[in-house]
Design an enzyme around this catalytic site. Structure first.
Site, PDB file in Angstrom:
ATOM      1  CE  LYS A  15      -3.736  -2.621   2.084  1.00 55.53           C
ATOM      2  NZ  LYS A  15      -4.906  -2.621   2.976  1.00 55.53           N
ATOM      3  CB  SER A 216      -7.074  -9.082   8.876  1.00 51.67           C
ATOM      4  OG  SER A 216      -7.423  -7.713   8.793  1.00 51.67           O
TER       5      SER A 216
END
Length: 255
Positions: A15, A216
């Site tokens: 990211k 996650s």
């Protein structure tokens, strides 16, 4: 279904994290840590780190990916990067349609398809992200959402194009929240996606397609998630930013 028919791919999505110098430090830690991996490993780094990542990863078992691409070759698209530019930077993979791109930057099913088709037409492997919102899961329409997104993303693709496609199932409610789909939820969603691909193409394409789970995944839950019959790796966010955590996931995916 025999998972040996398809590649297990663990991809780190960094990211908007790590400067080029910080990326260099992390990659130098990763290279010796995962050199014996029995799965494919990709790091999808920010544009500013692509050159350094490609240089450091050359000759290793780590491939380099970008986090987005445009569907035009060139033009007045300020802030965008073309597939050709990525290829010249040494990229082999590109993430397309991540939920954050859809949520914050106006990506639609149509533009996801355009970007994915451009990427595969140039020989890149497109990691196409699909997944439902929390309210969509609670409303019981997860399969409707996944069906729409997968069919749209793969529209006008050929069987040959699918050799350059990975699908990443990322329930939006589990991305960066610390929440994780149960192994059963992840397995069922990936199985459903594989069924849609079989419907669109054929059983052979579906059997050979790598479907990742993202949302996650971390060292404590990776093994259980990756043990699911239809989960062929992971698209990893936060856990890809620490060499020790990423190594743990690579180890789990290598079993």
């Amino acid at each position: 279904m025999d998972k040996s028919n398809r590649a297990t791919v663990l991809a780190g999505n960094w990211k908007m994290n790590k400067t080029a110098s910080e990326a260099s430090e992390l990659i130098k830690e990763l290279i010796p840590a995962i050199e014996g991996a029995n799965c494919d490993v990709v790091i999808c780094v920010p544009y500013t780190s692509l050159d350094v990542a490609a240089r450091l990863c050359k000759g290793t078992n780590i491939s380099v990916g970008a986090q987005n691409c445009h569907y035009e070759e060139s033009g007045a698209f300020t802030g965008e990067v073309s597939v050709t530019m990525l290829i010249e930077s040494g990229v082999t993979h590109v993430i397309v349609g991540h939920s954050e791109r859809r949520q914050y930057f106006g990506e639609t099913d149509i533009t996801v398809n355009l970007r994915a088709r451009k990427a595969v037409s140039k020989g890149l492997i497109a990691i196409i992200c699909v997944g439902e919102l929390l309210e969509e899961r609670e409303a019981g329409i997860t399969e409707d959402v996944l069906s729409r997104q997968v069919k749209a993303a793969l529209s006008d693709m050929t069987q040959e194009d699918m050799e350059h496609v990975i699908i990443a199932y990322e329930p939006v409610w589990a991305i960066g929240t610390g929440k994780t789909a149960t192994s059963q939820q992840a397995g069922e969603a990936c199985r459903f996606i594989r069924g849609i691909v079989e419907e669109l193409f054929n059983a052979d394409v579906a059997k050979s397609l790598t479907i990742q789970y993202g949302g996650s995944m971390n060292p404590s839950n990776a093994e259980e998630l990756l043990a699911q019959e239809h989960v062929d790796g992971g698209l990893i966010g936060g856990a890809s930013l620490k060499a020790s955590d990423f190594k743990s996931l690579v180890d789990a995916a290598s079993k």
